[in-house]
Design an enzyme around this catalytic site. Sequence first.
Site, short mmCIF file in Angstrom:
data_model
loop_
_atom_site.label_atom_id
_atom_site.label_comp_id
_atom_site.label_asym_id
_atom_site.label_seq_id
_atom_site.Cartn_x
_atom_site.Cartn_y
_atom_site.Cartn_z
CG HIS A 29 -23.11 -11.53 6.10
ND1 HIS A 29 -22.98 -10.94 4.86
CD2 HIS A 29 -22.03 -11.14 6.81
CE1 HIS A 29 -21.87 -10.22 4.83
NE2 HIS A 29 -21.28 -10.33 6.01
CG HIS A 56 -16.69 -11.99 8.03
ND1 HIS A 56 -17.57 -12.92 7.52
CD2 HIS A 56 -17.32 -10.79 7.95
CE1 HIS A 56 -18.67 -12.31 7.14
NE2 HIS A 56 -18.55 -11.01 7.40
CG ASP A 57 -19.56 -9.95 10.43
OD1 ASP A 57 -18.66 -9.09 10.41
OD2 ASP A 57 -20.51 -9.96 9.62
CD GLU A 60 -17.57 -5.48 12.75
OE1 GLU A 60 -18.58 -4.98 12.23
OE2 GLU A 60 -16.52 -5.66 12.12
CG ASP A 61 -21.35 -8.02 14.12
OD1 ASP A 61 -20.99 -6.89 14.51
OD2 ASP A 61 -21.58 -8.28 12.93
CG ASP A 118 -17.95 -8.36 5.15
OD1 ASP A 118 -19.16 -8.61 5.24
OD2 ASP A 118 -17.35 -7.66 5.98
#
Length: 180
Positions: A29, A56-57, A60-61, A118
């Site tokens: 991704h 980018h993640d 957050e993840d 995204d």
Amino acid sequence: MSISKAIEFSAKAHEGHFRKGSQVPYITHPFEVAKILGEAVDPEENEALIIAGLLHDTVEDTDTSLDTIRREFGDVVADLVASDSENKRLPWEARKQHTIDFLKNEATRDMQMLACADKLANLRSVKADYARIGEDVWDIFVRGKEKQAWYYQGVLDALAPLEGLAMYQELKSLVTEIFD
């Protein structure tokens, strides 16, 4: 700052993670997001945006902190990553409404481009999963098709300033195809 460093960092941060409802390694991704961005901008002129696509993640993840991103990749990348990171302590609807409002009222063009790439990568996955498993695709998500449609339409409207970009046009097409 380097793209190759960001690739290694992201791959390590997402190691052992998989895309929702599949055995596809999660790193595909961020790679796809960076590829979409690389087709929209000159990577040499906007390396920070490509790097943010790769990272980018992570905040957050994974257990990566924004301070780590800032230290390793600088303020511009960290600000972009922060702009595309949700507060997972908030309820789903509140998080999604915040994203829509932010993209519409506060985000810079680069922040909008990151979000567009995204969301485009996500909807490409939804389309592929739908072809494979049909309506069961909606069972993968925290909220079903109706709420997803609300969210993606809101994002699309907020990203209207990007209408001249191919990635926005593809996102618009997929929102129509998947949700109408």
